[in-house]
Design an enzyme around this catalytic site. Structure first.
Site, PDB file in Angstrom:
ATOM      1  N   ASP A  46    -129.943 -48.714 -42.969  1.00 58.26           N
ATOM      2  CA  ASP A  46    -129.924 -48.761 -41.511  1.00 58.26           C
ATOM      3  C   ASP A  46    -130.282 -47.393 -40.946  1.00 58.26           C
ATOM      4  OD1 ASP A  46    -129.625 -50.056 -39.082  1.00 58.26           O
ATOM      5  OD2 ASP A  46    -127.537 -49.454 -38.884  1.00 58.26           O
TER       6      ASP A  46
ATOM      7  N   HIS B  76    -130.493 -44.458 -27.604  1.00 59.98           N
ATOM      8  CA  HIS B  76    -129.194 -44.839 -28.179  1.00 59.98           C
ATOM      9  C   HIS B  76    -128.465 -43.614 -28.727  1.00 59.98           C
ATOM     10  CE1 HIS B  76    -126.111 -46.958 -30.427  1.00 59.98           C
ATOM     11  NE2 HIS B  76    -126.523 -46.394 -31.546  1.00 59.98           N
TER      12      HIS B  76
ATOM     13  N   ASP C 165    -126.562 -55.890 -36.131  1.00 63.51           N
ATOM     14  CA  ASP C 165    -125.820 -55.064 -37.075  1.00 63.51           C
ATOM     15  C   ASP C 165    -124.392 -54.864 -36.541  1.00 63.51           C
ATOM     16  OD1 ASP C 165    -125.557 -53.570 -39.403  1.00 63.51           O
ATOM     17  OD2 ASP C 165    -126.070 -51.703 -38.386  1.00 63.51           O
TER      18      ASP C 165
HETATM   19 CA    CA Z   1    -126.893 -50.114 -36.921  1.00 64.61          CA
END
Ligand code: CA
Length: 432
Positions: free
Chosen positions: A135, A142, A242
């Site tokens: 990831d 973000h 996620d």
């Molecule tokens: Ca993530």
């Protein structure tokens, strides 16, 4: 193929706003709803509201690939591993069989009955066996939002962030397919700085709006993938929720990064949209300043994709979902090629079927933030849903729905959705 052939139409009825046009043809693994055993799972492509059974096309001799058959199998790994020539041949053959001006399938009702299933009548499964899940953290908006909330608004980005696609190795074993319920995790929480942690169900359960790319060609250990060759190693993309436990993460993540906060569910959409289908929607990544180090410097500046993304929240016992985020993949600072190259630059081996998450995709405005943490700004600005309920994080019984599509000149190539419902935490009795 970089342009759209607008003259290409299908004999199958496809709504104008369908994600699954003849220009898309995403791959998935399905079974009859009656029997989801491994030996009933096979590969299909989505077309309109139907699934085209590729295993039958192979058995009928209408889809012959080098080294095949590949599609009477419970995963797509063998097909993907067979290489780009087969990807191209499969796409061309399937597109021809579904086109308005080819009679092979169009004029054969018996064959249609054998190869076409309503999507509503099938069960979708994880499309690939996933050897590794990584990831990244590649949305500048973000990372800036999170840094602003938890560190220092003036220095929201850590110094390494603009030099490399920051990421971590996750758990492939908990990559799950859309529709799988998610049990609220429990773990160590530390609400009071001066007191020891407590063991409780996560109170700050969140989604992360992401996409993931599926590795289509691996590398040998010790041999990095060059950035200008990286696109050849990517088969396609899926939507990724996620799931994240913010309060578990907050206490555990220093110094080695997220662990249990991210290991319980990474939920993906069932259809892999190929890079061939997404090529017409290529656009440039945001300008990168400073210019990346040479190993990350791409010749092709059209290294991103225009993919509209959204998140909806549906509380239990409600039939009205609320859109809480609308954003776009194009805001991603680091490209997928740069992510894959950085991942392998030390010689790390990646494998066919590996999934690599983009990181939460946030846009520049509050309505384009890709997590509840940001949307409700660390629980200081709760969101009011259509039914009047408010949310700062995800509650038991809530369903989170993510959607994504590209559209240009009236041609749509979409991902469908990834949908997951949260179930209450397990109860633990440690005294026995
Ligand atoms: Ca993530």
């Amino acid at each position: 193929m970089s342009t759209i052939d607008k003259d290409l139409t299908s004999f199958i009825d496809i709504a104008a706003d369908s994600d699954f046009s003849i220009h898309n043809l995403p791959y998935g693994i399905f079974s009859d709803t009656k029997d989801s055993a491994d030996n009933n799972r096979r590969a299909g492509v989505a077309i309109g509201e139907q699934v085209l059974d590729l295993s039958v096309l192979e058995a009928e001799g209408l889809l012959s690939l080098t080294g095949g058959p590949y599609f009477d199998q419970p995963t797509l790994n063998a097909f993907i591993d067979s290489g780009r020539d087969n990807w191209t041949k499969a796409r061309t053959t399937i597109q021809t069989l579904l086109s308005s001006d080819n009679g092979t399938l169009r004029d054969n009702a018996d064959l249609q009955a054998k190869v076409l299933f309503k999507q509503a009548d099938v069960t979708m499964h994880l499309p690939v066996q996933v050897p590794g899940f990584t990831d990244f953290y590649s949305s500048k908006e973000h990372a800036t939002n999170v840094g602003t909330m938890f560190r220092d608004p003036k220095n929201a980005l850590l110094p390494n962030w603009t030099e490399m696609p920051v990421g971590y190795n996750g758990r492939a074993s908990t990559v799950i397919v859309s529709g799988t319920d998610v049990i609220r995790p429990s773990g160590q929480l530390k609400p009071n700085a001066d007191e020891r942690p407590i063991f409780l169900p996560c109170k700050r359960l969140d989604f992360e709006l992401e996409t993931a790319f599926v590795v289509g060609r691996g590398n040998d250990i010790g041999q990095p993938i060059a950035v200008d060759a990286a696109a050849d190693h990517i088969f396609g993309m899926v939507l990724l929720n996620d799931w994240s436990a913010r309060d578990i993460q907050k206490w555990e993540y220093v110094p080695l990064g997220p662990f249990n906060a991210k290991t319980f569910a990474s939920e993906v959409s069932p259809w892999i949209v190929t890079m061939d289908a997404l090529t017409p929607f290529k656009i440039a990544c945001p300008t990168q300043e400073p210019k990346p180090l040479a190993y990350l410097n791409e010749k092709d500046s059209n290294n991103s994709f225009d993919i509209h993304l959204s998140v909806e929240l549906l509380p239990e016992n409600s039939d009205e979902a609320t859109v809480v985020c609308e954003t776009n993949f194009k805001y991603m600072y680091w490209s997928m090629a740069q992510q894959l190259t950085h991942h392998t630059i030390t010689g790390c081996k990646v494998e066919v079927g590996d999934m690599m998450g983009s990181g939460t995709i946030s846009g520049p405005t509050p309505d384009s933030y890709g997590s509840m943490l940001e949307i409700a700004w660390n629980a200081t600005k709760p969101v009011t849903l259509k039914g009047g309920e408010t949310r700062s994080f995800i509650e038991d019984g809530d369903t989170v729905i993510m959607k994504g599509y590209s559209e240009k000149d009236g041609i749509r190539v979409g991902f469908g959705e990834v949908r997951g419902k949260v179930l209450p935490a397990l109860s633990f009795d440690f005294d026995k």
